[in-house]
Structure formats: structure tokens, C-alpha cells
Write a protein that holds these residues in place. Structure first.
Motif, mmCIF file in Angstrom:
data_model
loop_
_atom_site.group_PDB
_atom_site.id
_atom_site.type_symbol
_atom_site.label_atom_id
_atom_site.label_comp_id
_atom_site.label_asym_id
_atom_site.label_seq_id
_atom_site.Cartn_x
_atom_site.Cartn_y
_atom_site.Cartn_z
ATOM 1 N N ALA A 166 27.658 38.921 23.176
ATOM 2 C CA ALA A 166 28.134 37.572 23.417
ATOM 3 C C ALA A 166 29.513 37.388 22.774
ATOM 4 O O ALA A 166 29.824 38.002 21.761
ATOM 5 C CB ALA A 166 27.152 36.567 22.839
ATOM 6 N N ILE A 167 30.302 36.553 23.382
ATOM 7 C CA ILE A 167 31.628 36.259 22.853
ATOM 8 C C ILE A 167 31.491 35.246 21.722
ATOM 9 O O ILE A 167 30.819 34.230 21.878
ATOM 10 C CB ILE A 167 32.541 35.700 23.955
ATOM 11 C CG1 ILE A 167 32.738 36.764 25.044
ATOM 12 C CG2 ILE A 167 33.883 35.256 23.391
ATOM 13 C CD1 ILE A 167 33.456 36.257 26.279
ATOM 14 N N THR A 168 32.113 35.535 20.586
ATOM 15 C CA THR A 168 32.052 34.638 19.433
ATOM 16 C C THR A 168 33.380 33.907 19.273
ATOM 17 O O THR A 168 34.404 34.319 19.831
ATOM 18 C CB THR A 168 31.774 35.427 18.139
ATOM 19 O OG1 THR A 168 32.898 36.279 17.881
ATOM 20 C CG2 THR A 168 30.499 36.253 18.251
ATOM 21 N N GLN A 169 33.378 32.852 18.476
ATOM 22 C CA GLN A 169 34.609 32.110 18.204
ATOM 23 C C GLN A 169 35.626 32.993 17.488
ATOM 24 O O GLN A 169 36.829 32.903 17.749
ATOM 25 C CB GLN A 169 34.324 30.860 17.386
ATOM 26 C CG GLN A 169 35.538 29.945 17.241
ATOM 27 C CD GLN A 169 36.062 29.446 18.585
ATOM 28 O OE1 GLN A 169 35.300 28.978 19.421
ATOM 29 N NE2 GLN A 169 37.365 29.569 18.805
ATOM 30 N N ASP A 170 35.164 33.881 16.609
ATOM 31 C CA ASP A 170 36.071 34.802 15.927
ATOM 32 C C ASP A 170 36.795 35.715 16.930
ATOM 33 O O ASP A 170 37.976 36.019 16.761
ATOM 34 C CB ASP A 170 35.325 35.659 14.906
ATOM 35 C CG ASP A 170 34.935 34.883 13.664
ATOM 36 O OD1 ASP A 170 35.523 33.803 13.417
ATOM 37 O OD2 ASP A 170 34.042 35.355 12.934
ATOM 38 N N MET A 171 36.074 36.143 17.964
ATOM 39 C CA MET A 171 36.689 36.981 18.987
ATOM 40 C C MET A 171 37.769 36.200 19.729
ATOM 41 O O MET A 171 38.849 36.726 20.008
ATOM 42 C CB MET A 171 35.632 37.488 19.971
ATOM 43 C CG MET A 171 34.625 38.437 19.360
ATOM 44 S SD MET A 171 33.208 38.652 20.449
ATOM 45 C CE MET A 171 33.636 40.170 21.250
ATOM 46 N N VAL A 172 37.467 34.947 20.037
ATOM 47 C CA VAL A 172 38.433 34.100 20.732
ATOM 48 C C VAL A 172 39.653 33.872 19.848
ATOM 49 O O VAL A 172 40.799 34.022 20.285
ATOM 50 C CB VAL A 172 37.799 32.754 21.155
ATOM 51 C CG1 VAL A 172 38.846 31.794 21.705
ATOM 52 C CG2 VAL A 172 36.685 32.979 22.166
ATOM 53 N N ASP A 173 39.408 33.514 18.589
ATOM 54 C CA ASP A 173 40.499 33.246 17.654
ATOM 55 C C ASP A 173 41.386 34.471 17.448
ATOM 56 O O ASP A 173 42.596 34.348 17.266
ATOM 57 C CB ASP A 173 39.958 32.771 16.304
ATOM 58 C CG ASP A 173 39.281 31.410 16.391
ATOM 59 O OD1 ASP A 173 39.501 30.688 17.396
ATOM 60 O OD2 ASP A 173 38.519 31.074 15.466
ATOM 61 N N GLY A 174 40.802 35.662 17.484
ATOM 62 C CA GLY A 174 41.559 36.894 17.268
ATOM 63 C C GLY A 174 42.063 37.527 18.549
ATOM 64 O O GLY A 174 42.676 38.591 18.521
ATOM 65 N N GLY A 175 41.832 36.884 19.662
ATOM 66 C CA GLY A 175 42.196 37.441 20.955
ATOM 67 C C GLY A 175 43.664 37.243 21.300
ATOM 68 O O GLY A 175 44.448 36.713 20.513
ATOM 69 N N VAL A 176 44.015 37.674 22.486
ATOM 70 C CA VAL A 176 45.386 37.549 22.984
ATOM 71 C C VAL A 176 45.469 36.357 23.934
ATOM 72 O O VAL A 176 44.456 35.843 24.389
ATOM 73 C CB VAL A 176 45.839 38.836 23.710
ATOM 74 C CG1 VAL A 176 45.827 40.015 22.755
ATOM 75 C CG2 VAL A 176 44.974 39.125 24.935
ATOM 76 N N THR A 177 46.681 35.934 24.237
ATOM 77 C CA THR A 177 46.881 34.842 25.183
ATOM 78 C C THR A 177 46.570 35.324 26.601
ATOM 79 O O THR A 177 46.512 36.542 26.856
ATOM 80 C CB THR A 177 48.334 34.339 25.143
ATOM 81 O OG1 THR A 177 49.181 35.397 25.627
ATOM 82 C CG2 THR A 177 48.749 33.920 23.742
ATOM 83 N N ILE A 178 46.418 34.393 27.525
ATOM 84 C CA ILE A 178 46.163 34.766 28.920
ATOM 85 C C ILE A 178 47.330 35.578 29.478
ATOM 86 O O ILE A 178 47.127 36.541 30.214
ATOM 87 C CB ILE A 178 45.854 33.518 29.799
ATOM 88 C CG1 ILE A 178 45.422 33.929 31.208
ATOM 89 C CG2 ILE A 178 47.028 32.570 29.863
ATOM 90 C CD1 ILE A 178 44.071 34.543 31.308
ATOM 91 N N SER A 179 48.533 35.234 29.097
ATOM 92 C CA SER A 179 49.708 35.978 29.552
ATOM 93 C C SER A 179 49.653 37.429 29.063
ATOM 94 O O SER A 179 49.900 38.368 29.822
ATOM 95 C CB SER A 179 50.980 35.290 29.058
ATOM 96 O OG SER A 179 52.110 35.947 29.542
ATOM 97 N N GLU A 180 49.314 37.604 27.788
ATOM 98 C CA GLU A 180 49.201 38.963 27.226
ATOM 99 C C GLU A 180 48.053 39.724 27.883
ATOM 100 O O GLU A 180 48.178 40.923 28.157
ATOM 101 C CB GLU A 180 48.988 38.898 25.720
ATOM 102 C CG GLU A 180 50.192 38.393 24.948
ATOM 103 C CD GLU A 180 49.864 38.059 23.493
ATOM 104 O OE1 GLU A 180 50.703 38.395 22.646
ATOM 105 O OE2 GLU A 180 48.793 37.478 23.219
ATOM 106 N N ALA A 181 46.947 39.049 28.136
ATOM 107 C CA ALA A 181 45.796 39.698 28.766
ATOM 108 C C ALA A 181 46.155 40.189 30.170
ATOM 109 O O ALA A 181 45.795 41.311 30.553
ATOM 110 C CB ALA A 181 44.608 38.744 28.821
#
Length: 115
Positions: free
Chosen positions: A1-16
Motif C-alpha cells: 500500500a502507498i503510505t504518506q511517507d512514500m508520497v512525501d518522499g516522492g517526485v512531482t508528476i512532471s519528474e515522474a
């Protein structure tokens, strides 16, 4: 499952999108100019991922949609055409109706793609 920590540490939609396009190029699935000669398509169960969520996000941020997202197959529509019935109950239910066993947690992109 996706966690808030994963979201917070993720990249922007542009970078993705940039990383995804770079990955496609590294596997020779797209060229520098786009999808000419491409032999693949984006495949989803329904239109909410590509036509709704992604489109809304990139339009809201003023990001262009890469042309490889124009090569898209909605398996829910293909199911409806092939089996001549509504694909109700979600992907796992439709997989079971085909006499197959859905393996894993539904709505996980990797799990769904394998089923």
C-alpha cells in the motif's frame, strides 16, 4: 500500500513523466521524438487513470501529455465487447468470471497488471 511517507518522499508528476519516458527510451519503446514505430500501448482497466486522473493533473499543472499516452487500451471496454456483458464488480470479479484466480491485492498497479 502507498503510505504518506512514500508520497512525501516522492517526485512531482512532471519528474515522474520524465522518468517514465526515459525508461521507455532506455528499453527502445519510444524514440527521442515520441512514439514513431512504437510496439506498445498503455493498458488500463477503465478510463479513470489516463483520461481522468492523469489528464486532470497535467492540465492543472500546465504539463503536456506525452504522445505515448495516446496509445491506450481500456481493457474494461474490450471485456464488454468480447464477452458482450457489462464488466461490473471490478477487475477481480471479471477475472473470476473468466475462470481465473485473481492473485494479490486489487488496485495495486503491479498486481492488477499481472492479473
Amino acid at each position: 500500500a502507498i503510505t504518506q511517507d512514500m508520497v512525501d518522499g516522492g517526485v512531482t508528476i512532471s519528474e515522474a513523466i520524465e522518468q517514465h519516458t526515459a525508461w521507455l527510451r532506455s528499453h527502445k519503446l519510444v524514440g527521442q521524438g515520441g512514439v514513431e514505430g512504437a510496439t506498445f500501448a498503455i493498458v488500463t482497466w477503465g478510463d479513470s487513470d489516463v483520461q481522468q486522473a492523469l489528464e486532470t493533473e497535467i492540465q492543472g499543472k500546465g504539463i503536456g501529455r506525452p504522445p505515448h499516452f495516446d496509445r491506450w487500451i481500456n481493457l474494461k471496454e474490450m471485456y464488454k465487447i468480447h464477452y458482450k456483458r457489462e464488466p461490473s464488480g471490478g477487475l477481480a470479479t471479471c477475472v473470476a468470471r473468466c475462470g481465473l484466480e485473481f492473485e494479490g491485492r486489487a488496485h495495486s498497479g503491479l498486481v492488477d497488471s499481472r492479473n
